[in-house]
Design an enzyme around this catalytic site. Structure first.
Site, PDB file in Angstrom:
ATOM      1  N   ALA A 134       0.871  -1.174   0.000  1.00  0.00           N
ATOM      2  CA  ALA A 134       0.000   0.000   0.000  1.00  0.00           C
ATOM      3  C   ALA A 134       0.911   1.227   0.000  1.00  0.00           C
ATOM      4  O   ALA A 134       2.058   1.154   0.453  1.00  0.00           O
ATOM      5  CB  ALA A 134      -0.881  -0.015   1.233  1.00  0.00           C
ATOM      6  N   GLY A 161       0.410  -4.879   0.679  1.00  0.00           N
ATOM      7  CA  GLY A 161      -0.790  -4.902  -0.165  1.00  0.00           C
ATOM      8  C   GLY A 161      -0.563  -5.582  -1.503  1.00  0.00           C
ATOM      9  O   GLY A 161      -1.509  -6.125  -2.097  1.00  0.00           O
ATOM     10  N   GLU A 197      -0.981  -9.106  -0.712  1.00  0.00           N
ATOM     11  CA  GLU A 197      -2.402  -9.300  -0.381  1.00  0.00           C
ATOM     12  C   GLU A 197      -3.243  -9.356  -1.660  1.00  0.00           C
ATOM     13  O   GLU A 197      -4.164 -10.162  -1.779  1.00  0.00           O
ATOM     14  CB  GLU A 197      -2.886  -8.179   0.542  1.00  0.00           C
ATOM     15  CG  GLU A 197      -2.252  -8.274   1.932  1.00  0.00           C
ATOM     16  CD  GLU A 197      -2.666  -7.148   2.854  1.00  0.00           C
ATOM     17  OE1 GLU A 197      -2.343  -5.980   2.542  1.00  0.00           O
ATOM     18  OE2 GLU A 197      -3.313  -7.413   3.876  1.00  0.00           O
ATOM     19  N   GLU A 216       4.525  -5.115   7.122  1.00  0.00           N
ATOM     20  CA  GLU A 216       3.833  -4.030   7.832  1.00  0.00           C
ATOM     21  C   GLU A 216       4.327  -3.818   9.258  1.00  0.00           C
ATOM     22  O   GLU A 216       4.295  -2.713   9.784  1.00  0.00           O
ATOM     23  CB  GLU A 216       2.319  -4.295   7.852  1.00  0.00           C
ATOM     24  CG  GLU A 216       1.600  -4.018   6.541  1.00  0.00           C
ATOM     25  CD  GLU A 216       1.670  -5.173   5.545  1.00  0.00           C
ATOM     26  OE1 GLU A 216       2.414  -6.158   5.785  1.00  0.00           O
ATOM     27  OE2 GLU A 216       0.979  -5.085   4.516  1.00  0.00           O
TER      28      GLU A 216
HETATM   29  N1  COA Z   1       4.626   3.154  -0.735  1.00  0.00           N
HETATM   30  C1  COA Z   1       5.050   4.312  -1.254  1.00  0.00           C
HETATM   31  N2  COA Z   1       6.206   4.426  -1.911  1.00  0.00           N
HETATM   32  C2  COA Z   1       6.966   3.325  -2.027  1.00  0.00           C
HETATM   33  C3  COA Z   1       6.593   2.079  -1.512  1.00  0.00           C
HETATM   34  C4  COA Z   1       5.337   2.013  -0.832  1.00  0.00           C
HETATM   35  N3  COA Z   1       4.885   0.884  -0.309  1.00  0.00           N
HETATM   36  N4  COA Z   1       7.558   1.174  -1.782  1.00  0.00           N
HETATM   37  C5  COA Z   1       8.501   1.827  -2.465  1.00  0.00           C
HETATM   38  N5  COA Z   1       8.140   3.132  -2.619  1.00  0.00           N
HETATM   39  C6  COA Z   1       8.873   4.181  -3.318  1.00  0.00           C
HETATM   40  C7  COA Z   1      10.095   4.628  -2.519  1.00  0.00           C
HETATM   41  O1  COA Z   1       9.727   5.579  -1.523  1.00  0.00           O
HETATM   42  C8  COA Z   1      10.941   5.221  -3.615  1.00  0.00           C
HETATM   43  O2  COA Z   1      10.430   6.485  -3.945  1.00  0.00           O
HETATM   44  P1  COA Z   1      11.462   7.743  -4.126  1.00  0.00           P
HETATM   45  O3  COA Z   1      12.323   7.320  -5.307  1.00  0.00           O
HETATM   46  O4  COA Z   1      10.546   8.879  -4.443  1.00  0.00           O
HETATM   47  O5  COA Z   1      12.224   7.845  -2.846  1.00  0.00           O
HETATM   48  C9  COA Z   1      10.641   4.313  -4.823  1.00  0.00           C
HETATM   49  O6  COA Z   1       9.395   3.675  -4.539  1.00  0.00           O
HETATM   50  C10 COA Z   1      11.684   3.231  -5.025  1.00  0.00           C
HETATM   51  O7  COA Z   1      11.816   2.514  -3.816  1.00  0.00           O
HETATM   52  P2  COA Z   1      13.225   2.324  -3.051  1.00  0.00           P
HETATM   53  O8  COA Z   1      12.926   2.066  -1.604  1.00  0.00           O
HETATM   54  O9  COA Z   1      14.141   3.432  -3.367  1.00  0.00           O
HETATM   55  O10 COA Z   1      13.747   0.975  -3.758  1.00  0.00           O
HETATM   56  P3  COA Z   1      14.748  -0.111  -3.164  1.00  0.00           P
HETATM   57  O11 COA Z   1      15.078  -1.012  -4.298  1.00  0.00           O
HETATM   58  O12 COA Z   1      15.851   0.539  -2.406  1.00  0.00           O
HETATM   59  O13 COA Z   1      13.867  -0.922  -2.090  1.00  0.00           O
HETATM   60  C11 COA Z   1      11.893  -2.077  -1.310  1.00  0.00           C
HETATM   61  C12 COA Z   1      12.768  -1.684  -2.510  1.00  0.00           C
HETATM   62  C13 COA Z   1      10.663  -2.778  -1.834  1.00  0.00           C
HETATM   63  C14 COA Z   1      12.701  -3.018  -0.377  1.00  0.00           C
HETATM   64  C15 COA Z   1      11.514  -0.815  -0.509  1.00  0.00           C
HETATM   65  O14 COA Z   1      10.981   0.140  -1.426  1.00  0.00           O
HETATM   66  C16 COA Z   1      10.486  -1.020   0.567  1.00  0.00           C
HETATM   67  O15 COA Z   1      10.808  -1.541   1.636  1.00  0.00           O
HETATM   68  N6  COA Z   1       9.218  -0.607   0.312  1.00  0.00           N
HETATM   69  C17 COA Z   1       8.171  -0.654   1.290  1.00  0.00           C
HETATM   70  C18 COA Z   1       7.654  -2.046   1.475  1.00  0.00           C
HETATM   71  C19 COA Z   1       6.573  -2.055   2.518  1.00  0.00           C
HETATM   72  O16 COA Z   1       6.784  -1.784   3.690  1.00  0.00           O
HETATM   73  N7  COA Z   1       5.351  -2.369   2.091  1.00  0.00           N
HETATM   74  C20 COA Z   1       4.204  -2.449   2.954  1.00  0.00           C
HETATM   75  C21 COA Z   1       3.482  -1.181   2.952  1.00  0.00           C
HETATM   76  S1  COA Z   1       2.027  -1.251   3.946  1.00  0.00           S
END
Ligand code: COA
Length: 260
Positions: A67, A112, A115, A135
């Site tokens: 999400a 999400g 999910e 989460e």
């Molecule tokens: N919501 C909003 N933005 C998100 C996102 C999310 N769930 N997941 C990634 N993004 C965004 C990042 O903020 C980043 O944006 P920016 O370039 O403007 O800073 C962009 O997507 C790329 O992500 P980044 O984190 O730089 O990539 P990465 O390869 O270093 O890491 C992940 C990838 C998936 C490990 C990491 O993005 C992450 O942990 N995301 C969240 C996962 C999460 O907690 N999901 C559950 C949400 S309820």
């Protein structure tokens, strides 16, 4: 012209392809995207020329990384429950579809995103995929049905470990757990998903609908679990830990939780 801002929706033959399309945000699911998924699924339900659907993510790096965390900043106490229930509603529509739906996962399927994948009838993923419910790292819980569907899919012990740690599992582990039906290469994922759905839709549509209904009825006694999930999500959204979790993600640092 397409009305979708966060999806690319196309048809090929009798199959609807629904592509999550926010690659710069790893296809994170915002409220607008969820509403658009609902519209696309309604089309699948209503359009007699369409017999099945495949979900996929644009950009080659993620199916969906969860999400939209930035959007979660706007969740107040009052609409946290609505937020959870809307996600549950859309994903329940997917699960209950009488027409087959496959998730073709390439890359991250987190929160999400997983999910959504778990609400589809069948899941294929690529060798590079990572699947998880992280989460807990944000001070919240999965709230779009994930606590229910992951437990059903892989059992209580494994589901709890995944949700307690928030650590994603790799494709082979997901296959061993029974969380995905098949692990494909990047090159063949879509082709393999399409071939399977093309085979399925040659069967009696009445049989397919009856199979979905009957299989889903196996879990109906667990319906209350979704309400428990929404209530628990609301509790989490009221905490300092939730604010800290979101803030830490946006500031690209580790959260410091205080348990309040
Ligand atoms: N919501 C909003 N933005 C998100 C996102 C999310 N769930 N997941 C990634 N993004 C965004 C990042 O903020 C980043 O944006 P920016 O370039 O403007 O800073 C962009 O997507 C790329 O992500 P980044 O984190 O730089 O990539 P990465 O390869 O270093 O890491 C992940 C990838 C998936 C490990 C990491 O993005 C992450 O942990 N995301 C969240 C996962 C999460 O907690 N999901 C559950 C949400 S309820």
């Amino acid at each position: 012209m397409s009305d979708y801002k966060n999806l690319i929706v196309t048809t090929k033959g009798e199959i609807l392809f629904i592509t999550l399309n926010r690659p710069e945000k790893l296809n994170a699911l915002n409220q607008e995207m969820l509403s658009e998924i609902k519209v696309a699924i309604r089309k699948l339900y209503m359009d007699n020329t369409i017999s099945g659907a495949i979900f996929l993510g644009n950009g080659g790096k993620a199916f969906a990384a969860g999400a939209d965390i930035e959007e979660m900043l706007k969740i107040g106490d009052i609409n946290a429950r609505k937020y959870s229930e809307f996600g549950q509603e859309v994903f329940n529509m997917i699960e209950k579809s009488s027409k087959p739906i496959i998730a073709a996962i390439d890359g991250f399927a987190l929160g999400g995103g997983l999910e959504l994948g778990m609400s589809c009838h069948i899941r294929f993923c690529t060798q590079e995929s990572k699947l998880g419910l992280p989460e807990v790292n944000l001070g919240i819980i999965p709230a779009f049905g994930g606590t229910q569907r992951l437990t059903r899919a892989i059992g209580r012990c494994r589901a709890l470990e995944m949700m307690f740690t928030g650590k994603p599992i790799d494709a082979q582990t997901a296959y061993n757990y029974g969380l995905v039906n098949r692990v494909c290469s990047k090159e063949t994922l879509l082709q393999e998903a399409t071939e399977l759905i093309e085979n399925i839709i040659t069967k009696s549509k009445i049989s397919l609908g009856c199979i979905v209904e009957s299989v889903n009825s196996f879990y109906e006694y667990e319906e209350d679990g979704y309400q428990t999930e929404s209530n628990a999500f609301l509790q989490c959204c009221k905490t300092e830990d939730f604010k800290e979790g979101i803030k830490a993600f946006l500031e690209k640092r580790k959260p410091v939780f205080k348990g309040k």
